[in-house]
Design a protein around this motif. Structure first.
Motif, PDB file in Angstrom:
ATOM      1  N   ARG A  16       2.008 -53.872  40.822  1.00  0.00           N
ATOM      2  CA  ARG A  16       2.224 -55.298  40.572  1.00  0.00           C
ATOM      3  C   ARG A  16       3.647 -55.527  40.087  1.00  0.00           C
ATOM      4  O   ARG A  16       4.149 -54.798  39.252  1.00  0.00           O
ATOM      5  CB  ARG A  16       1.219 -55.802  39.526  1.00  0.00           C
ATOM      6  CG  ARG A  16       1.311 -57.301  39.249  1.00  0.00           C
ATOM      7  CD  ARG A  16       0.147 -57.733  38.384  1.00  0.00           C
ATOM      8  NE  ARG A  16       0.168 -57.018  37.116  1.00  0.00           N
ATOM      9  CZ  ARG A  16       0.720 -57.495  36.000  1.00  0.00           C
ATOM     10  NH1 ARG A  16       1.291 -58.679  36.019  1.00  0.00           N
ATOM     11  NH2 ARG A  16       0.681 -56.805  34.878  1.00  0.00           N
ATOM     12  N   GLU A  17       4.300 -56.554  40.612  1.00  0.00           N
ATOM     13  CA  GLU A  17       5.682 -56.854  40.253  1.00  0.00           C
ATOM     14  C   GLU A  17       5.761 -57.458  38.859  1.00  0.00           C
ATOM     15  O   GLU A  17       5.125 -58.468  38.572  1.00  0.00           O
ATOM     16  CB  GLU A  17       6.313 -57.814  41.259  1.00  0.00           C
ATOM     17  CG  GLU A  17       6.870 -57.148  42.487  1.00  0.00           C
ATOM     18  CD  GLU A  17       7.734 -58.099  43.310  1.00  0.00           C
ATOM     19  OE1 GLU A  17       7.827 -59.273  42.940  1.00  0.00           O
ATOM     20  OE2 GLU A  17       8.308 -57.647  44.322  1.00  0.00           O
ATOM     21  N   LEU A  18       6.542 -56.815  37.996  1.00  0.00           N
ATOM     22  CA  LEU A  18       6.811 -57.358  36.671  1.00  0.00           C
ATOM     23  C   LEU A  18       8.130 -58.125  36.664  1.00  0.00           C
ATOM     24  O   LEU A  18       8.312 -59.050  35.876  1.00  0.00           O
ATOM     25  CB  LEU A  18       6.861 -56.226  35.641  1.00  0.00           C
ATOM     26  CG  LEU A  18       5.592 -55.375  35.530  1.00  0.00           C
ATOM     27  CD1 LEU A  18       5.822 -54.219  34.572  1.00  0.00           C
ATOM     28  CD2 LEU A  18       4.415 -56.212  35.086  1.00  0.00           C
ATOM     29  N   LEU A  19       9.034 -57.709  37.532  1.00  0.00           N
ATOM     30  CA  LEU A  19      10.311 -58.395  37.723  1.00  0.00           C
ATOM     31  C   LEU A  19      10.596 -58.421  39.214  1.00  0.00           C
ATOM     32  O   LEU A  19      10.697 -57.373  39.841  1.00  0.00           O
ATOM     33  CB  LEU A  19      11.441 -57.682  36.969  1.00  0.00           C
ATOM     34  CG  LEU A  19      12.851 -58.263  37.133  1.00  0.00           C
ATOM     35  CD1 LEU A  19      12.925 -59.666  36.523  1.00  0.00           C
ATOM     36  CD2 LEU A  19      13.894 -57.364  36.477  1.00  0.00           C
ATOM     37  N   GLY A  20      10.672 -59.620  39.783  1.00  0.00           N
ATOM     38  CA  GLY A  20      10.903 -59.740  41.215  1.00  0.00           C
ATOM     39  C   GLY A  20      12.273 -59.229  41.609  1.00  0.00           C
ATOM     40  O   GLY A  20      13.115 -58.915  40.762  1.00  0.00           O
ATOM     41  N   PRO A  21      12.533 -59.130  42.921  1.00  0.00           N
ATOM     42  CA  PRO A  21      13.839 -58.648  43.384  1.00  0.00           C
ATOM     43  C   PRO A  21      14.982 -59.403  42.726  1.00  0.00           C
ATOM     44  O   PRO A  21      15.077 -60.620  42.829  1.00  0.00           O
ATOM     45  CB  PRO A  21      13.788 -58.895  44.895  1.00  0.00           C
ATOM     46  CG  PRO A  21      12.333 -58.846  45.227  1.00  0.00           C
ATOM     47  CD  PRO A  21      11.617 -59.418  44.042  1.00  0.00           C
ATOM     48  N   THR A  22      15.828 -58.659  42.033  1.00  0.00           N
ATOM     49  CA  THR A  22      16.930 -59.231  41.259  1.00  0.00           C
ATOM     50  C   THR A  22      18.242 -58.630  41.748  1.00  0.00           C
ATOM     51  O   THR A  22      18.372 -57.415  41.823  1.00  0.00           O
ATOM     52  CB  THR A  22      16.755 -58.944  39.763  1.00  0.00           C
ATOM     53  OG1 THR A  22      15.488 -59.463  39.333  1.00  0.00           O
ATOM     54  CG2 THR A  22      17.858 -59.585  38.947  1.00  0.00           C
ATOM     55  N   GLN A  23      19.189 -59.488  42.052  1.00  0.00           N
ATOM     56  CA  GLN A  23      20.486 -59.033  42.550  1.00  0.00           C
ATOM     57  C   GLN A  23      21.569 -59.263  41.500  1.00  0.00           C
ATOM     58  O   GLN A  23      21.635 -60.329  40.888  1.00  0.00           O
ATOM     59  CB  GLN A  23      20.857 -59.755  43.842  1.00  0.00           C
ATOM     60  CG  GLN A  23      22.143 -59.236  44.484  1.00  0.00           C
ATOM     61  CD  GLN A  23      22.375 -59.851  45.853  1.00  0.00           C
ATOM     62  OE1 GLN A  23      21.771 -60.851  46.193  1.00  0.00           O
ATOM     63  NE2 GLN A  23      23.252 -59.238  46.632  1.00  0.00           N
ATOM     64  N   ILE A  24      22.379 -58.243  41.303  1.00  0.00           N
ATOM     65  CA  ILE A  24      23.522 -58.329  40.390  1.00  0.00           C
ATOM     66  C   ILE A  24      24.750 -57.893  41.174  1.00  0.00           C
ATOM     67  O   ILE A  24      24.777 -56.799  41.737  1.00  0.00           O
ATOM     68  CB  ILE A  24      23.333 -57.430  39.154  1.00  0.00           C
ATOM     69  CG1 ILE A  24      22.057 -57.810  38.398  1.00  0.00           C
ATOM     70  CG2 ILE A  24      24.536 -57.535  38.223  1.00  0.00           C
ATOM     71  CD1 ILE A  24      21.736 -56.877  37.247  1.00  0.00           C
ATOM     72  N   THR A  25      25.763 -58.733  41.200  1.00  0.00           N
ATOM     73  CA  THR A  25      27.000 -58.441  41.924  1.00  0.00           C
ATOM     74  C   THR A  25      28.175 -58.553  40.967  1.00  0.00           C
ATOM     75  O   THR A  25      28.334 -59.573  40.289  1.00  0.00           O
ATOM     76  CB  THR A  25      27.190 -59.404  43.099  1.00  0.00           C
ATOM     77  OG1 THR A  25      26.065 -59.311  43.982  1.00  0.00           O
ATOM     78  CG2 THR A  25      28.459 -59.065  43.869  1.00  0.00           C
ATOM     79  N   LEU A  26      28.981 -57.511  40.915  1.00  0.00           N
ATOM     80  CA  LEU A  26      30.168 -57.482  40.065  1.00  0.00           C
ATOM     81  C   LEU A  26      31.399 -57.270  40.939  1.00  0.00           C
ATOM     82  O   LEU A  26      31.348 -56.523  41.927  1.00  0.00           O
ATOM     83  CB  LEU A  26      30.062 -56.358  39.027  1.00  0.00           C
ATOM     84  CG  LEU A  26      28.849 -56.406  38.099  1.00  0.00           C
ATOM     85  CD1 LEU A  26      28.828 -55.170  37.207  1.00  0.00           C
ATOM     86  CD2 LEU A  26      28.864 -57.657  37.255  1.00  0.00           C
ATOM     87  N   THR A  27      32.492 -57.909  40.579  1.00  0.00           N
ATOM     88  CA  THR A  27      33.745 -57.762  41.323  1.00  0.00           C
ATOM     89  C   THR A  27      34.900 -57.558  40.350  1.00  0.00           C
ATOM     90  O   THR A  27      34.874 -58.071  39.227  1.00  0.00           O
ATOM     91  CB  THR A  27      34.024 -59.003  42.195  1.00  0.00           C
ATOM     92  OG1 THR A  27      34.058 -60.174  41.363  1.00  0.00           O
ATOM     93  CG2 THR A  27      32.961 -59.172  43.261  1.00  0.00           C
TER      94      THR A  27
END
Length: 231
Positions: free
Chosen positions: A124-135
């Motif tokens: 079971r998903e506790l945290l859905g797909p999460t995207q982090i982008t750094l530049t």
């Protein structure tokens, strides 16, 4: 005289601040997020990355620093699993940001990206797909190739540390529900003909039902008036 008083006052303030900092560190106080200390809501976690991955090593170290969460070697024995959908070590990029007057590259843009989610041992998903982008921007010079390569590697390491801190912060905000919890309702069920409320026994078929009318003010019975006899 005024200068001497100012020096004494500054010295006293500095000593007070230093003693306060020592007292806070001695009692185990840390600012939330300082030094990577986040309170994770799990007893054990599994990191879905190769053992040799620099990101996995840094992430596991931060999980262990918490003190209350251990790193599991098997996802089935862990309370939560970090599933990495996009590995930043494989998708990090370097693109041209600007050119000089001669048309040559003068600045690059480094990008570090991850897409992950957190699941429990049942999937079971506790945290859905999460995207982090750094530049990070980096200047370029053909006469300083070696120094720029070292600077680029350092920037990627800094982005990796920042990425881990952001992942820890998001995972610390998870509030897993208990598996034995059942949804409750504060709305009482409606009583309708043919509908039996939970815990009651249905009446046999054909049994007449008595419908109680709504309460209304009672009316006084009046006798008919008798005609008056005229003499």
């Amino acid at each position: 005289m005024t200068t001497l008083k100012g020096i004494i006052r500054n010295t006293v303030l500095a000593a007070a601040l230093a003693s306060t900092g020592l007292a806070l560190s001695g009692c185990g106080f840390h600012l939330r997020g300082s030094g990577g200390n986040y309170t994770l809501p799990f007893t054990s976690m599994y990191v879905g990355l190769p053992e040799s991955s620099p990101l996995a090593i840094d992430l596991k170290r931060n999980i262990r620093v918490n003190g209350n969460t251990t790193v599991a070697s098997d996802p089935q024995s862990a309370d939560a699993t970090i599933e990495v959908i996009t590995d930043p070590e494989k998708t990090r990029s370097k693109s041209i940001l600007s050119l000089n007057s001669a048309g040559r590259v003068s600045e690059y843009l480094l990008a570090y990206n991850i897409l992950f989610r957190v699941k429990d041992r049942t999937g079971r998903e506790l945290l859905g797909p999460t995207q982090i982008t750094l530049t990070r921007p980096i200047t370029f010079s053909e006469t300083q190739l070696l120094a720029k390569e070292q600077e680029e590697a350092q920037l990627y390491r800094d982005m990796q540390k920042d990425l881990v801190q952001q992942m820890m912060r998001r995972m610390a905000a998870i509030k897993p529900s208990r598996p034995d919890a059942t949804p409750t309702s504060t709305v009482s069920p409606l009583t309708l003909p043919g509908v039996v409320s939970p815990g009651s026994v249905a009446a046999p078929a054909g049994t007449p039902t008595t419908v109680q009318p709504a309460s209304a003010p009672a009316e006084k019975a009046t006798e008919p008036a008798l005609p008056t006899r005229q003499e």
